[in-house]
Design a protein around this motif. Structure first.
Motif, PDB file in Angstrom:
ATOM      1  N   VAL A 150      -3.459  -0.683  -2.497  1.00 52.92           N
ATOM      2  CA  VAL A 150      -4.195   0.572  -2.619  1.00 52.92           C
ATOM      3  C   VAL A 150      -3.226   1.741  -2.583  1.00 52.92           C
ATOM      4  O   VAL A 150      -2.220   1.715  -1.859  1.00 52.92           O
ATOM      5  CB  VAL A 150      -5.237   0.696  -1.486  1.00 52.92           C
ATOM      6  N   LEU A 205      -7.562  -1.476   4.110  1.00 49.61           N
ATOM      7  CA  LEU A 205      -7.104  -1.200   2.759  1.00 49.61           C
ATOM      8  C   LEU A 205      -6.362  -2.418   2.222  1.00 49.61           C
ATOM      9  O   LEU A 205      -5.516  -2.984   2.916  1.00 49.61           O
ATOM     10  CB  LEU A 205      -6.172   0.015   2.728  1.00 49.61           C
ATOM     11  N   ARG A 224     -13.574   0.419   3.938  1.00 47.37           N
ATOM     12  CA  ARG A 224     -12.880  -0.734   3.375  1.00 47.37           C
ATOM     13  C   ARG A 224     -12.660  -0.494   1.888  1.00 47.37           C
ATOM     14  O   ARG A 224     -13.615  -0.155   1.171  1.00 47.37           O
ATOM     15  CB  ARG A 224     -13.679  -2.017   3.593  1.00 47.37           C
ATOM     16  N   ILE A 225     -11.428  -0.684   1.426  1.00 44.52           N
ATOM     17  CA  ILE A 225     -11.083  -0.387   0.030  1.00 44.52           C
ATOM     18  C   ILE A 225     -10.380  -1.590  -0.583  1.00 44.52           C
ATOM     19  O   ILE A 225      -9.420  -2.113  -0.025  1.00 44.52           O
ATOM     20  CB  ILE A 225     -10.185   0.866  -0.068  1.00 44.52           C
ATOM     21  N   VAL A 229      -2.937   5.914  -1.877  1.00 45.59           N
ATOM     22  CA  VAL A 229      -3.619   7.044  -1.243  1.00 45.59           C
ATOM     23  C   VAL A 229      -2.765   8.292  -1.443  1.00 45.59           C
ATOM     24  O   VAL A 229      -1.606   8.336  -1.034  1.00 45.59           O
ATOM     25  CB  VAL A 229      -3.862   6.790   0.262  1.00 45.59           C
ATOM     26  N   ILE A 245      -9.078   9.080   5.239  1.00 46.49           N
ATOM     27  CA  ILE A 245      -9.853   7.849   5.186  1.00 46.49           C
ATOM     28  C   ILE A 245     -10.249   7.456   6.603  1.00 46.49           C
ATOM     29  O   ILE A 245      -9.400   7.323   7.486  1.00 46.49           O
ATOM     30  CB  ILE A 245      -9.065   6.724   4.499  1.00 46.49           C
ATOM     31  N   THR A 266       0.835  -1.184   0.000  1.00 46.42           N
ATOM     32  CA  THR A 266       0.000   0.000   0.000  1.00 46.42           C
ATOM     33  C   THR A 266       0.878   1.245   0.000  1.00 46.42           C
ATOM     34  O   THR A 266       1.821   1.352   0.777  1.00 46.42           O
ATOM     35  CB  THR A 266      -0.910   0.020   1.244  1.00 46.42           C
ATOM     36  N   VAL A 306      -4.935   8.201   7.403  1.00 43.28           N
ATOM     37  CA  VAL A 306      -5.690   6.960   7.260  1.00 43.28           C
ATOM     38  C   VAL A 306      -5.903   6.383   8.654  1.00 43.28           C
ATOM     39  O   VAL A 306      -4.931   6.062   9.356  1.00 43.28           O
ATOM     40  CB  VAL A 306      -4.953   5.953   6.365  1.00 43.28           C
TER      41      VAL A 306
END
Length: 264
Positions: A20, A16, A33-34, A22, A28, A2, A10
């Motif tokens: 992911v 995540l 949930r991503i 960011v 966030i 990530t 975050v």
């Protein structure tokens, strides 16, 4: 791994996927949930009980999952669900649901959502839709698969937009829009079958012929809606199975036309 920019915030409770991304100054929240390969751009805020699938891209400065803009909302925890492979451009606002329905706002997959689009509480947006710049969906709106909402259009609460429909520029949409049709003007009116959209999706000539017949029965022959439905029912079995599916979709939509009526 990530990739989270040093200036992003975050919450440790957020979930995540490992890949992911960011961007700078994004925020966030703890109930978010991503899914995999989703990219969250600079200054995007994702909050509330929001679940986002895989391969989405959020461009800068959108607000995703904020509480509904509904004065009767009492702060209840509701949700926003977003599918896969959506493109969400700058300054979009998606709100969570209310308990006037099931408490969930949903956006499907493979949607192209342009800048400044608003999706209000309890909306249900299908798959493969296009929402052009500054399209605004009020609460409880339903948008069918492959529909297109033109730029600067406003859709009244509880209105339904049928699958494969096309709303022209600056549409004032206060009634249901039938599947497969193009509407525009002020006051809004159904103009024709959405031939451009259907051909782009490789609809056969036979299917388009059936849809043209339905268009004529509903919008050109001056029939009461109930009689038009009866005559559309009689078209079943005259063509391909796909044509019968288009008939079933239209009849299902017409059987649920609400108090606001149908754009004719």
């Amino acid at each position: 791994m990530t990739r989270i920019h040093a200036t992003a915030i975050v919450d440790p409770k957020a979930e995540l996927a490992e890949d992911v991304e960011v961007g700078p100054y994004a925020i966030i929240g703890p109930q978010v949930r991503i899914g995999a390969r989703t990219v969250v751009g600079a200054h995007v805020v994702i909050e509330g009980r929001t679940t986002i699938g895989c391969d989405n891209r959020f461009y800068p400065s959108s607000s995703i999952g904020a509480m509904p803009q509904d004065m009767s909302h009492g702060g209840e925890i509701t949700a926003l669900e977003i599918g896969d492979r959506n493109t969400v451009r700058e300054f979009c606002t998606f709100n969570t649901g209310t308990f006037k329905e099931e408490g969930v706002t949903r956006v499907g997959s493979d949607n192209w959502i342009m800048a400044y689009v608003h999706i209000a509480h309890d909306c249900q947006v299908g798959n493969h839709t296009i929402l052009v710049n500054q399209a605004t969906l009020a609460g409880h709106v339903r948008v069918g698969d492959w529909a297109v909402v033109g730029g600067l259009s406003g859709v009244h609460q509880f209105v339904r937009i049928g699958a494969h429909a096309m709303i022209g520029f600056q549409g004032h949409v206060s009634q249901d829009v039938a599947p497969y049709m193009t509407v525009d003007g002020n006051p809004l009116a159904t103009r024709a079958v959405n031939l451009t959209g259907l051909k782009r999706r490789a609809f056969s000539d036979e299917r388009i012929a059936v849809i043209r017949k339905m268009h004529k029965l509903i919008f050109r022959n001056g029939l009461p809606l109930a009689q038009a439905q009866t005559e559309i029912e009689a078209l079943r079995g005259q063509g391909s199975g796909e044509g019968d599916q288009d008939i079933a979709l239209m009849l299902g939509f017409l059987s649920d036309v609400g108090k606001r009526g149908l754009v004719r």
